[in-house]
Design an enzyme around this catalytic site. Structure first.
Site, PDB file in Angstrom:
ATOM      1  N   LYS A  37       0.840  -1.213   0.000  1.00 44.48           N
ATOM      2  CA  LYS A  37       0.000   0.000   0.000  1.00 44.48           C
ATOM      3  C   LYS A  37       0.873   1.262   0.000  1.00 44.48           C
ATOM      4  CE  LYS A  37      -2.111  -0.932   3.915  1.00 44.48           C
ATOM      5  NZ  LYS A  37      -1.529  -2.219   4.323  1.00 44.48           N
ATOM      6  N   ARG A 114      -9.830   0.893   7.798  1.00 44.90           N
ATOM      7  CA  ARG A 114      -9.457  -0.483   8.134  1.00 44.90           C
ATOM      8  C   ARG A 114     -10.548  -1.199   8.911  1.00 44.90           C
ATOM      9  NH1 ARG A 114      -3.291   0.648   8.186  1.00 44.90           N
ATOM     10  NH2 ARG A 114      -2.375  -1.375   8.534  1.00 44.90           N
ATOM     11  N   ARG A 153      11.500  -6.287   5.298  1.00 47.27           N
ATOM     12  CA  ARG A 153      11.228  -4.849   5.152  1.00 47.27           C
ATOM     13  C   ARG A 153      12.095  -4.028   6.109  1.00 47.27           C
ATOM     14  NH1 ARG A 153       5.192  -2.504   5.228  1.00 47.27           N
ATOM     15  NH2 ARG A 153       5.142  -3.086   7.421  1.00 47.27           N
ATOM     16  N   ARG A 186      10.934  -2.048  11.438  1.00 48.63           N
ATOM     17  CA  ARG A 186       9.838  -1.452  12.203  1.00 48.63           C
ATOM     18  C   ARG A 186       9.551  -2.332  13.404  1.00 48.63           C
ATOM     19  NH1 ARG A 186       4.829   0.146   8.354  1.00 48.63           N
ATOM     20  NH2 ARG A 186       3.696  -0.883  10.037  1.00 48.63           N
ATOM     21  N   ARG A 197      -1.079  -8.671  13.642  1.00 50.52           N
ATOM     22  CA  ARG A 197      -1.553  -7.690  12.651  1.00 50.52           C
ATOM     23  C   ARG A 197      -2.353  -8.399  11.547  1.00 50.52           C
ATOM     24  NH1 ARG A 197       3.637  -4.954  10.787  1.00 50.52           N
ATOM     25  NH2 ARG A 197       2.320  -3.546   9.600  1.00 50.52           N
TER      26      ARG A 197
HETATM   27  P1  AMP Z   1       0.645   0.583   8.721  1.00 52.27           P
HETATM   28  O1  AMP Z   1       1.869   1.444   8.648  1.00 52.27           O
HETATM   29  O2  AMP Z   1      -0.410   1.016   7.748  1.00 52.27           O
HETATM   30  O3  AMP Z   1       0.971  -0.877   8.621  1.00 52.27           O
HETATM   31  O4  AMP Z   1       0.022   0.817  10.180  1.00 52.27           O
HETATM   32  C1  AMP Z   1       0.759   0.530  11.347  1.00 52.27           C
HETATM   33  C2  AMP Z   1      -0.160   0.432  12.546  1.00 52.27           C
HETATM   34  O5  AMP Z   1      -0.859   1.674  12.732  1.00 52.27           O
HETATM   35  C3  AMP Z   1      -1.260  -0.611  12.436  1.00 52.27           C
HETATM   36  O6  AMP Z   1      -0.819  -1.913  12.794  1.00 52.27           O
HETATM   37  C4  AMP Z   1      -2.290  -0.055  13.434  1.00 52.27           C
HETATM   38  O7  AMP Z   1      -1.902  -0.297  14.783  1.00 52.27           O
HETATM   39  C5  AMP Z   1      -2.184   1.447  13.198  1.00 52.27           C
HETATM   40  N1  AMP Z   1      -3.121   1.885  12.134  1.00 52.27           N
HETATM   41  C6  AMP Z   1      -2.810   2.372  10.896  1.00 52.27           C
HETATM   42  N2  AMP Z   1      -3.909   2.686  10.209  1.00 52.27           N
HETATM   43  C7  AMP Z   1      -4.960   2.399  11.022  1.00 52.27           C
HETATM   44  C8  AMP Z   1      -6.378   2.486  10.871  1.00 52.27           C
HETATM   45  N3  AMP Z   1      -6.952   2.951   9.744  1.00 52.27           N
HETATM   46  N4  AMP Z   1      -7.130   2.094  11.924  1.00 52.27           N
HETATM   47  C9  AMP Z   1      -6.601   1.635  13.064  1.00 52.27           C
HETATM   48  N5  AMP Z   1      -5.270   1.517  13.268  1.00 52.27           N
HETATM   49  C10 AMP Z   1      -4.452   1.893  12.259  1.00 52.27           C
END
Ligand code: AMP
Length: 251
Positions: A37, A114, A153, A186, A197
Site C-alpha cells: 500500500k 481499516r 522490510r 519497524r 496484525r
Molecule cells: P501501517 O503502517 O499502515 O501498517 O500501520 C501501522 C499500525 O498503525 C497498524 O498496525 C495499526 O496499529 C495502526 N493503524 C494504521 N492505520 C490504522 C487504521 N486505519 N485504523 C486503526 N489503526 C491503524
C-alpha cells in the site's frame, strides 16, 4: 494531532514519470500489512501529484511523542492491534477537510479505512463534502509472500522510506537513498506482532473490502489487483484504473 499530510518518497525524477492532470477523487489502497500500500501510494502520489495520507505514518509520528496519547498509541501499535476508530477517523477527516478547503479534492488514503465503522464515517464525510465515491484498490497478496516481505522490510529511520533487504539498494548496511538515514526494522514487523496484525486484518479489514466490493458503482469503484506482481506492473495497472475511473465519472 497536527494537520500534516505525508508526502511521496518517490520524487518524479526517480520514478521517471511526468505529473499528470490530477483527477478529483479519493483513491484508497487497501490490503494486508506488507501488501505494498505504501509503495503504490507513493508512486501514485508522485505520478499525479496528489497528496497522500498514511494513517500508519501519522500514528507512528504521534506515538513518538511523550504525551498520554503517544504512550497509548505506542502500546496499541506495539501489540499489533488497531488504534481506536475515533482517534483515526478524527485525524483523517480533519486532513480531508483541510485539503478540501485548500481546493484539493483529490487524496490518496494509505491504510484507511481499516474497519467498517471507519469506512462508513468516510462515506458520510465524502457525501457531506460532495466528493464522489472513492476508487478502492485492493492489493491482494498471499500470506506466505506477506510474511517474507515483512521479514525483509526495512525503513529509513529519518523519512520513513521503505526498502526490501533483498533489493540492491538496501544491501550491506546501505543507507536511505533520499537522506542517508539508517535503515531499521519497524517495531511491529517482528514475527509475533506480524501474526497479530494479520489476525486484525482478517477480522476487521476483510469486511471493509466486502463493504466496498458490494457498493461498487453505487458508491465508487472497487477493483482487486494481484499484489504479487512487480511494483512497476502494479503501478501500471493502477494508472489504467485511474483512467478507467475518469471515464466512468465523466459518463
Ligand atoms: P501501517 O503502517 O499502515 O501498517 O500501520 C501501522 C499500525 O498503525 C497498524 O498496525 C495499526 O496499529 C495502526 N493503524 C494504521 N492505520 C490504522 C487504521 N486505519 N485504523 C486503526 N489503526 C491503524
Amino acid at each position: 494531532m497536527t494537520a500534516r499530510q505525508t508526502s511521496s518518497h518517490f520524487p518524479r525524477a526517480i520514478t521517471g514519470m511526468a505529473a499528470e492532470q490530477p483527477p478529483a477523487r479519493i483513491v484508497i489502497f487497501i490490503g494486508a500489512p506488507g501488501s505494498g500500500k505504501g509503495t503504490q501510494s507513493s508512486l501514485l502520489s508522485s505520478r499525479y501529484d496528489i497528496p497522500c495520507i498514511s494513517t500508519g505514518m501519522i500514528l507512528r509520528d504521534e506515538a513518538k511523542k511523550n504525551t498520554p496519547v503517544g504512550f497509548r498509541l505506542r502500546q496499541t501499535m506495539a501489540s499489533g492491534a488497531l488504534v481506536d476508530d475515533q482517534t483515526v477517523c478524527d485525524a483523517v477527516v480533519s486532513r480531508i477537510r483541510d485539503s478540501y478547503e485548500q481546493g484539493k479534492a483529490s487524496l490518496i488514503l494509505d491504510g484507511f479505512p481499516r474497519t467498517v465503522s471507519q469506512a462508513k464515517r468516510l462515506n458520510d464525510e465524502l457525501k457531506a463534502l460532495g466528493i464522489p465515491g472513492p476508487l478502492v484498490i485492493h492489493l491482494d497478496v498471499p500470506d506466505h509472500v506477506l510474511l517474507q516481505r515483512l521479514a525483509r522490510r526495512r525503513q529509513c529511520a529519518t523519512c520513513g522510506a521503505v526498502y526490501n533487504l533483498a533489493s540492491k539498494t538496501s544491501k550491506n548496511g546501505a543507507r536511505c537513498q533520499f537522506d542517508g538515514g539508517a535503515l531499521v526494522e519497524r517495531d511491529d514487523d517482528s514475527e509475533g506482532v506480524v501474526a497479530r496484525r494479520l489476525t486484525s486484518y482478517r477480522r476487521e479489514t476483510l469486511p471493509v473490502i466486502e463493504y466496498f466490493r458490494k457498493n461498487d458503482s453505487a458508491n465508487g469503484i472497487y477493483r482487486r489487483i494481484d499484489g504479487n506482481l512487480e511494483a512497476t506492473a502494479i503501478a501500471s495497472e493502477v494508472c489504467d484504473l485511474m483512467r478507467f475511473a475518469d471515464t466512468a465519472m465523466a459518463a
